[in-house]
Scaffold this motif. Structure first.
Motif, short mmCIF file in Angstrom:
data_model
loop_
_atom_site.label_atom_id
_atom_site.label_comp_id
_atom_site.label_asym_id
_atom_site.label_seq_id
_atom_site.Cartn_x
_atom_site.Cartn_y
_atom_site.Cartn_z
N GLY A 229 0.79 -1.21 0.00
CA GLY A 229 0.00 0.00 0.00
C GLY A 229 0.83 1.26 0.00
O GLY A 229 2.01 1.26 0.36
N THR A 230 0.21 2.37 -0.42
CA THR A 230 0.90 3.65 -0.48
C THR A 230 0.85 4.33 0.89
O THR A 230 0.12 3.90 1.79
N LEU A 231 1.62 5.42 1.03
CA LEU A 231 1.70 6.15 2.28
C LEU A 231 1.03 7.51 2.12
O LEU A 231 1.18 8.17 1.09
N GLN A 232 0.33 7.93 3.16
CA GLN A 232 -0.31 9.24 3.17
C GLN A 232 0.45 10.25 4.03
O GLN A 232 0.27 11.45 3.89
N HIS A 233 1.28 9.74 4.94
CA HIS A 233 2.01 10.59 5.89
C HIS A 233 3.28 9.84 6.32
O HIS A 233 3.29 8.60 6.34
N PRO A 234 4.38 10.57 6.63
CA PRO A 234 5.60 9.87 7.05
C PRO A 234 5.39 8.91 8.21
O PRO A 234 6.09 7.88 8.30
N ARG A 235 4.43 9.19 9.10
CA ARG A 235 4.22 8.27 10.23
C ARG A 235 3.73 6.90 9.78
O ARG A 235 3.83 5.92 10.53
N ASP A 236 3.20 6.83 8.57
CA ASP A 236 2.77 5.53 8.04
C ASP A 236 3.96 4.58 7.89
O ASP A 236 3.76 3.36 7.79
N LEU A 237 5.19 5.14 7.86
CA LEU A 237 6.38 4.30 7.73
C LEU A 237 6.52 3.32 8.88
O LEU A 237 7.17 2.27 8.73
N MET A 238 5.93 3.63 10.04
CA MET A 238 6.04 2.73 11.18
C MET A 238 5.33 1.40 10.90
O MET A 238 5.57 0.41 11.61
N GLN A 239 4.50 1.36 9.87
CA GLN A 239 3.81 0.13 9.49
C GLN A 239 4.45 -0.52 8.26
O GLN A 239 3.90 -1.49 7.73
N LEU B 167 5.85 10.49 -1.12
CA LEU B 167 5.71 11.72 -0.34
C LEU B 167 6.80 12.75 -0.66
O LEU B 167 7.47 13.27 0.24
N PRO B 168 7.01 13.10 -1.92
CA PRO B 168 8.09 14.05 -2.26
C PRO B 168 7.92 15.41 -1.60
O PRO B 168 8.90 16.13 -1.40
N GLU B 169 6.68 15.78 -1.24
CA GLU B 169 6.47 17.07 -0.58
C GLU B 169 7.06 17.10 0.84
O GLU B 169 7.20 18.16 1.44
N TRP B 170 7.45 15.93 1.36
CA TRP B 170 8.04 15.83 2.69
C TRP B 170 9.55 15.66 2.65
O TRP B 170 10.20 15.64 3.69
N TRP B 171 10.12 15.53 1.47
CA TRP B 171 11.56 15.30 1.39
C TRP B 171 12.32 16.48 1.95
O TRP B 171 12.04 17.64 1.63
N GLN B 172 13.29 16.18 2.77
CA GLN B 172 14.04 17.25 3.45
C GLN B 172 15.21 17.73 2.61
O GLN B 172 15.99 16.93 2.09
#
Length: 301
Positions: free
Chosen positions: A179-189, A264-269
């Motif tokens: 599945g895709t991610l909607q928020h960086p916190r989804d990475l915990m799954q 999530l490229p809009e979150w890339w630091q």
């Protein structure tokens, strides 16, 4: 008392490196040849310079006394020989750079070939490591670092792109399965493929969007030593093993080919690019001066 100068160079190399094997690596020699040179130097001087065990090589009191006077003299000899470069059509000699693995991987390839073509008499040695060390630890002339790793009393020169980014990515097959991610916190799954410093510290994954910053401790099936081993995380990501977060330029070939899909490229630091730094209080060797001038020329282009 007459002593072969070549033997003294061997003594200095072993003293600086703290051992025969490391000295051989730094000088391009071999341990047995250096050991023999040190033994002959000791015979000519009539004193023991090193205490040797199967595990360590340490200067004796006599060796420390010799080094305190010999090292400055050797540095003057090297400087005098280097000064001859001003009478050459093109500078020659050895230039040693201490750089992060990321710099050797994504910045220097755009610089080094042209530099070597312009200065064929210069031998460039790049010491690439994941741990940030004193640039002069391996007798390096200059170092490449990010802002937070610049040392005091150093002159910094921009080198390479002035802005870099981390990129989060996974294989299309992985995203289809998990599945895709909607928020960086989804990475915990999700199954993260990440790095650990030699100190044992696991590198955090940090994301930023506007005023919001998210820091995560990645978890997953693959941990690699930060450095060249991170190529393994890229290949594992391409094979569908998990999600990778690494320098965008490092992942660019896989992103361009579609082997990896951006997440999530809009979150890339983003962060400031690398700096070439050196100590201008020391005599700048001709090969280093040539490299500084070449980088300045590229910066002005």
């Amino acid at each position: 008392m007459a002593v072969d100068i070549a033997l003294l160079h061997a003594v200095v190399a072993v003293a600086k490196a703290g051992g025969f094997r490391e000295a051989a690596r730094m000088t391009g020699s071999n341990p047995s040849r250096l050991s023999d040179a040190v033994r002959r130097a000791e015979e000519q001087l009539g004193v023991r310079l090193f205490n040797r065990t199967t595990r360590t090589v340490a200067l004796t009191e006599a060796g420390r006394a010799l080094m305190s006077r010999l090292l400055p003299a050797m540095n003057e000899v090297d400087a005098a020989l280097d000064a001859l470069n001003t009478f050459r059509d093109t500078p020659g000699g050895t230039l040693r750079l201490n750089v992060p693995v990321s710099a050797a991987r994504i910045v220097l390839p755009a610089i080094v070939p042209g530099f070597l073509q312009r200065y064929p008499d210069i031998q460039l040695e790049v010491v690439a490591e994941s741990n940030v060390q004193d640039v002069f630890r391996d007798s390096c002339d200059a170092g490449v670092r990010y802002d937070d790793h610049l040392e005091q009393d150093m002159v910094a020169l921009p080198i390479g792109p002035r802005t870099q980014r981390f990129a989060l990515a996974a294989a299309p097959a992985y995203l289809a399965q998990f599945g895709t991610l909607q928020h960086p916190r989804d990475l915990m799954q999700h199954r993260c493929l990440y790095g650990r410093y030699a100190t044992g510290v696991v590198a955090e994954w940090e994301f930023t969007r506007g005023e919001e910053t998210v820091r995560l401790q990645p978890k997953g099936p693959l941990i690699c030593s930060i450095g060249a081993a991170m190529d393994l995380t890229v290949q594992a990501a391409i094979a569908g093993s998990g999600v990778v977060y690494l320098f965008e330029d490092w992942l660019k070939p896989a992103l361009d080919s579609g082997s990896l899909q951006p997440i999530l490229p809009e979150w890339w630091q983003s962060f400031t690019g690398l700096w070439l730094y050196y100590n201008d209080r020391r005599l700048i060797p001709a090969p280093l001066q040539a490299f500084l001038d070449y980088v300045r020329e590229l910066n002005a282009a």
